[in-house]
Design a protein around this motif. Structure first.
Motif, mmCIF file in Angstrom:
data_model
loop_
_atom_site.group_PDB
_atom_site.id
_atom_site.type_symbol
_atom_site.label_atom_id
_atom_site.label_comp_id
_atom_site.label_asym_id
_atom_site.label_seq_id
_atom_site.Cartn_x
_atom_site.Cartn_y
_atom_site.Cartn_z
ATOM 1 N N GLY A 120 0.784 -1.227 0.000
ATOM 2 C CA GLY A 120 0.000 0.000 0.000
ATOM 3 C C GLY A 120 0.812 1.270 0.000
ATOM 4 N N GLU A 121 0.120 2.368 -0.231
ATOM 5 C CA GLU A 121 0.739 3.677 -0.182
ATOM 6 C C GLU A 121 0.881 4.145 1.261
ATOM 7 N N ASP A 122 1.753 5.105 1.457
ATOM 8 C CA ASP A 122 1.953 5.652 2.796
ATOM 9 C C ASP A 122 0.682 6.361 3.276
ATOM 10 N N THR A 123 0.363 6.144 4.559
ATOM 11 C CA THR A 123 -0.845 6.783 5.111
ATOM 12 C C THR A 123 -0.589 7.554 6.398
ATOM 13 N N ARG A 124 0.630 7.390 7.010
ATOM 14 C CA ARG A 124 0.762 7.982 8.341
ATOM 15 C C ARG A 124 2.178 8.431 8.718
ATOM 16 N N SER A 125 3.075 8.563 7.812
ATOM 17 C CA SER A 125 4.470 8.833 8.162
ATOM 18 C C SER A 125 4.695 10.261 8.660
ATOM 19 N N ARG A 126 5.705 10.403 9.518
ATOM 20 C CA ARG A 126 6.168 11.721 9.955
ATOM 21 C C ARG A 126 7.075 12.323 8.890
ATOM 22 N N TYR A 127 7.898 11.476 8.271
ATOM 23 C CA TYR A 127 8.786 11.954 7.216
ATOM 24 C C TYR A 127 8.007 12.103 5.920
ATOM 25 N N SER A 128 8.405 13.086 5.116
ATOM 26 C CA SER A 128 7.730 13.347 3.845
ATOM 27 C C SER A 128 8.417 12.576 2.719
ATOM 28 N N LEU A 129 7.763 12.569 1.576
ATOM 29 C CA LEU A 129 8.359 11.949 0.398
ATOM 30 C C LEU A 129 9.655 12.656 0.021
ATOM 31 N N LEU A 130 9.713 13.969 0.188
ATOM 32 C CA LEU A 130 10.928 14.722 -0.112
ATOM 33 C C LEU A 130 12.070 14.283 0.802
ATOM 34 N N ASN A 131 11.793 14.093 2.094
ATOM 35 C CA ASN A 131 12.806 13.594 3.029
ATOM 36 C C ASN A 131 13.370 12.263 2.545
ATOM 37 N N VAL A 132 12.475 11.386 2.113
ATOM 38 C CA VAL A 132 12.887 10.049 1.677
ATOM 39 C C VAL A 132 13.681 10.128 0.378
ATOM 40 N N ARG A 133 13.233 10.960 -0.550
ATOM 41 C CA ARG A 133 13.963 11.118 -1.819
ATOM 42 C C ARG A 133 15.408 11.531 -1.565
ATOM 43 N N ASN A 134 15.599 12.507 -0.685
ATOM 44 C CA ASN A 134 16.947 12.982 -0.395
ATOM 45 C C ASN A 134 17.780 11.905 0.286
ATOM 46 N N ALA A 135 17.174 11.182 1.215
ATOM 47 C CA ALA A 135 17.892 10.119 1.924
ATOM 48 C C ALA A 135 18.321 9.009 0.969
ATOM 49 N N VAL A 136 17.450 8.667 0.033
ATOM 50 C CA VAL A 136 17.765 7.626 -0.952
ATOM 51 C C VAL A 136 18.932 8.058 -1.833
ATOM 52 N N LYS A 137 18.909 9.310 -2.285
ATOM 53 C CA LYS A 137 19.960 9.804 -3.174
ATOM 54 C C LYS A 137 21.305 9.923 -2.461
#
Length: 245
Positions: A120-137
């Motif tokens: 499923g898609e995210d429904t409750r995270s504290r971190y945003s998609l932008l936070n995750v994108r930067n961490a992945v890169k």
């Protein structure tokens, strides 16, 4: 190899089966209820293909991500922890990936990978998609994801946000996202991913760009196709952040 469209000299090339530090990120939210048994079997099949030098940790996520097992080379410890995992709660996908990438920094092997299993898609995270994108890169961790499709009407099957997020996260690291139409495909996919991790080429180069500007540099790997082969596809990390002076 090209960096920002400038060709680089390959100085390292190998196909060694290097030991891997692996993070298993396993969705235990309520929507996994009827799929969790097959997903567990698939994860165990993945772990059984690993080598004695490999190490892994287990992180499950629902209302919040939890590290259930720290790095270990005994996959039976992961198996035992998974056996007691039950499906309930929301989906904190972004928090799980962010925490998982942080854990990977403590891995003992140079080669690092994450296997993410979710429906499923995210429904409750504290971190945003932008936070995750930067961490992945910023990470040196290769990510593989399995998005379990419920039906034709699911977000994944129709290519909506959830699918795009998994594809983006995996592509930038040189990994891949899979979207099986049935839980019965899970085990074969997990074994395929495990074998791919053991059969990759390692290429190295020293950048011709001396600037320490901290900017994102795009990497492109091109292949001179040998005669007799019509087409081959290359999957690799898409870039990295330069050091900052």
């Amino acid at each position: 190899i090209f960096e920002d469209k400038v060709q680089q000299k390959v100085t390292q090339f190998s196909t060694e089966d290097m030991p891997v530090s692996i993070g298993l990120l396993f969705d235990v939210s309520s929507s996994m209820g009827d799929k969790i048994s097959r997903a567990k079997d698939a994860a165990i099949a993945f772990l059984k293909t690993t080598n004695p030098e490999d190490e892994f940790f287990l992180l499950t996520f629902a209302d919040q991500p939890k590290v259930l097992e720290e790095f270990t080379s005994d996959f039976s410890e992961i198996q035992n922890r998974l056996a007691f995992a039950h499906a309930k709660g929301s989906t904190t996908l972004y928090d799980a990936v962010y925490l998982g990438l942080g854990k990977m920094k403590h891995g003992h092997n140079a080669k690092k990978a994450i296997l993410l299993i979710t429906d499923g898609e995210d429904t409750r995270s504290r971190y945003s998609l932008l936070n995750v994108r930067n961490a992945v890169k910023e990470s040196d961790t290769q990510i593989y994801a399995i998005g379990i499709v419920d039906s034709y009407y699911s977000a994944y099957s129709q290519g909506r946000t959830g699918r795009a997020v998994l594809e983006e996260m995996t592509e930038v690291t040189g990994g891949k996202a899979y979207f099986p139409n049935s839980v019965y495909e899970l085990e074969d996919i997990c074994v395929k991913i495990a074998l791919e991790l053991k059969n990759q080429y390692v290429l190295g180069y020293s950048s011709t760009n001396p600037a320490k500007d901290g900017r994102w540099r795009k990497i492109k790997v091109k292949l001179n196709t040998p005669k007799g082969l019509s087409s081959l596809s290359v999957r690799s990390k898409t870039g990295y952040y330069a050091p900052q002076g």
